[in-house]
Design an enzyme around this catalytic site. Structure first.
Site, PDB file in Angstrom:
ATOM      1  N   TYR A 133       6.965  33.444  13.513  1.00 52.97           N
ATOM      2  CA  TYR A 133       6.763  32.011  13.297  1.00 52.97           C
ATOM      3  C   TYR A 133       5.562  31.543  14.086  1.00 52.97           C
ATOM      4  O   TYR A 133       5.217  32.098  15.131  1.00 52.97           O
ATOM      5  CB  TYR A 133       7.984  31.214  13.775  1.00 52.97           C
ATOM      6  CG  TYR A 133       9.161  31.241  12.837  1.00 52.97           C
ATOM      7  CD1 TYR A 133       9.262  30.337  11.783  1.00 52.97           C
ATOM      8  CD2 TYR A 133      10.181  32.164  13.010  1.00 52.97           C
ATOM      9  CE1 TYR A 133      10.361  30.350  10.937  1.00 52.97           C
ATOM     10  CE2 TYR A 133      11.283  32.181  12.171  1.00 52.97           C
ATOM     11  CZ  TYR A 133      11.359  31.273  11.136  1.00 52.97           C
ATOM     12  OH  TYR A 133      12.447  31.289  10.296  1.00 52.97           O
ATOM     13  N   TYR A 172      12.974  39.324  11.379  1.00 55.86           N
ATOM     14  CA  TYR A 172      12.511  39.222  12.769  1.00 55.86           C
ATOM     15  C   TYR A 172      13.688  39.351  13.737  1.00 55.86           C
ATOM     16  O   TYR A 172      14.832  39.058  13.393  1.00 55.86           O
ATOM     17  CB  TYR A 172      11.747  37.904  12.998  1.00 55.86           C
ATOM     18  CG  TYR A 172      12.516  36.643  12.729  1.00 55.86           C
ATOM     19  CD1 TYR A 172      13.387  36.111  13.676  1.00 55.86           C
ATOM     20  CD2 TYR A 172      12.362  35.972  11.527  1.00 55.86           C
ATOM     21  CE1 TYR A 172      14.086  34.941  13.429  1.00 55.86           C
ATOM     22  CE2 TYR A 172      13.062  34.805  11.264  1.00 55.86           C
ATOM     23  CZ  TYR A 172      13.914  34.299  12.218  1.00 55.86           C
ATOM     24  OH  TYR A 172      14.613  33.149  11.965  1.00 55.86           O
ATOM     25  N   ARG A 182      17.240  39.047  12.000  1.00 57.42           N
ATOM     26  CA  ARG A 182      17.585  38.148  10.900  1.00 57.42           C
ATOM     27  C   ARG A 182      17.077  38.712   9.585  1.00 57.42           C
ATOM     28  O   ARG A 182      15.939  39.171   9.503  1.00 57.42           O
ATOM     29  CB  ARG A 182      16.938  36.760  11.075  1.00 57.42           C
ATOM     30  CG  ARG A 182      17.313  35.928  12.262  1.00 57.42           C
ATOM     31  CD  ARG A 182      18.702  35.306  12.221  1.00 57.42           C
ATOM     32  NE  ARG A 182      19.397  35.220  10.964  1.00 57.42           N
ATOM     33  CZ  ARG A 182      19.323  34.217  10.094  1.00 57.42           C
ATOM     34  NH1 ARG A 182      18.561  33.181  10.331  1.00 57.42           N
ATOM     35  NH2 ARG A 182      20.035  34.223   8.989  1.00 57.42           N
ATOM     36  N   HIS A 185      14.235  35.165   5.301  1.00 57.34           N
ATOM     37  CA  HIS A 185      14.775  33.911   4.763  1.00 57.34           C
ATOM     38  C   HIS A 185      13.729  32.820   4.816  1.00 57.34           C
ATOM     39  O   HIS A 185      12.775  32.885   5.595  1.00 57.34           O
ATOM     40  CB  HIS A 185      16.016  33.476   5.552  1.00 57.34           C
ATOM     41  CG  HIS A 185      15.729  33.267   7.008  1.00 57.34           C
ATOM     42  ND1 HIS A 185      15.773  34.288   7.911  1.00 57.34           N
ATOM     43  CD2 HIS A 185      15.357  32.161   7.697  1.00 57.34           C
ATOM     44  CE1 HIS A 185      15.457  33.828   9.107  1.00 57.34           C
ATOM     45  NE2 HIS A 185      15.186  32.542   9.012  1.00 57.34           N
ATOM     46  N   HIS A 187      13.673  28.620   5.312  1.00 54.10           N
ATOM     47  CA  HIS A 187      14.449  27.422   5.633  1.00 54.10           C
ATOM     48  C   HIS A 187      14.094  26.316   4.635  1.00 54.10           C
ATOM     49  O   HIS A 187      12.918  26.107   4.326  1.00 54.10           O
ATOM     50  CB  HIS A 187      14.126  26.929   7.038  1.00 54.10           C
ATOM     51  CG  HIS A 187      14.509  27.897   8.112  1.00 54.10           C
ATOM     52  ND1 HIS A 187      15.720  27.847   8.761  1.00 54.10           N
ATOM     53  CD2 HIS A 187      13.855  28.956   8.649  1.00 54.10           C
ATOM     54  CE1 HIS A 187      15.788  28.829   9.649  1.00 54.10           C
ATOM     55  NE2 HIS A 187      14.662  29.516   9.608  1.00 54.10           N
TER      56      HIS A 187
HETATM   57 FE   LIG Z   1      14.345  31.429  10.558  1.00 56.17          FE
END
Ligand SMILES: [Fe+2]
Length: 273
Positions: A133, A172, A182, A185, A187
């Site tokens: 991110y 990640y 995770r 995905h 959001h």
């Molecule tokens: Fe996320």
């Protein structure tokens, strides 16, 4: 090392297999509930011990009820002209092309009766192809892509449709337990018509091998409800020589509604998990 200076046990010391055993036990218990005739649980459990921080974050008191009309006095207002159509393309926000697999994600926002929800602000945020991110709290050693911020938005059309062009996000690591990852995905936030209606959820990609291992995905104990968070690969949405295509409809109400994070309940919201 004396006793006092030994590291205290913490959640991150737990292995994936210990977490998976907890997930399995809760799933087996839920299966027995269903067999006894219990209604399916279509929302996530807010107190889901394998998702470690959920235990501390879930509410212990009843929700505070706000007056929607009072909220309206403070809530932001936006018009259709405030959202540029180019904001739905996350691959054109910088001078160069982002790294990764270009994808189109499209679908419709529907109410519980299958009617389209038009004029809805849909916002997305996501990791880049390497699973990083842009958020400063994300410090794991995967590269930032200078050509990818990972945020976009659009407004649904008269038929409830939305569409984004973006890059398939990478998996990640996170700190829930040792070797916690995770599944890939995106959001999603849907704003509703006022502040009190905003919902937040996550869209996943089909066939991800991390599904059974992920306590956030598994905190929805019902398989059908989990499946509704997974996009469907659609070759008709795939563009020749350009991008792979996925379909994902979002149902706001009713028994087939898409699972959403309830911010008031302290579930994952703007956090980057
Ligand atoms: Fe996320």
């Amino acid at each position: 090392m004396d006793e006092a200076s030994k590291p205290t046990s913490d959640a991150a010391a737990q292995t994936q297999w210990e977490i998976s055993a907890e997930i399995g036990a809760i799933g087996a218990d839920y299966g027995q509930q269903l067999a006894r005739g219990a209604a399916p649980e279509i929302q996530p459990r807010v107190d889901y011990p394998p998702y470690r921080s959920s235990v501390l974050r879930h509410p212990t008191k009843s929700l505070h009820h706000a007056d929607p009309e009072t909220i309206e006095l403070f809530s932001p207002a936006f018009g259709h002209h405030d959202v540029n159509v180019l904001e739905s393309d996350l691959t054109i926000q910088h001078n160069g092309e982002p790294q990764g697999e270009r994808i189109r994600v499209q679908g419709r926002v529907l109410d519980g009766n299958g009617r389209p929800v038009a004029g809805q602000l849909v916002e997305i945020w996501q990791a880049n192809a390497a699973g990083r991110y842009i958020h400063k709290r994300d410090q794991h050693p995967a590269p930032i892509d200078p050509n990818f911020t990972g945020v976009g938005r659009c407004i649904t059309g008269a038929d409830g449709s939305y569409a984004f062009t973006t890059i398939k996000p990478g998996a990640y690591p996170w700190k829930n337990h040792l070797n916690a990852w995770r599944p890939a995905h995106i959001h999603f936030s849907l704003f509703g018509t006022d502040f009190t209606q905003r919902i937040v959820t996550q869209m996943y990609f089909p066939g991800d091998q991390l599904f059974p291992l992920d306590p956030i995905y598994q905190s929805i104990v019902d398989q059908d409800a989990r499946d509704r968070l997974v996009a469907v690969y659609d070759h008709e949405v795939t563009s020749p020589e350009w991008s792979l295509g996925y379909n994902w409809d979002i149902v706001l109400t009713g028994s087939k509604r898409t699972w959403t994070e309830n911010e008031a309940l302290g579930a994952e919201g703007d956090d980057h998990e």
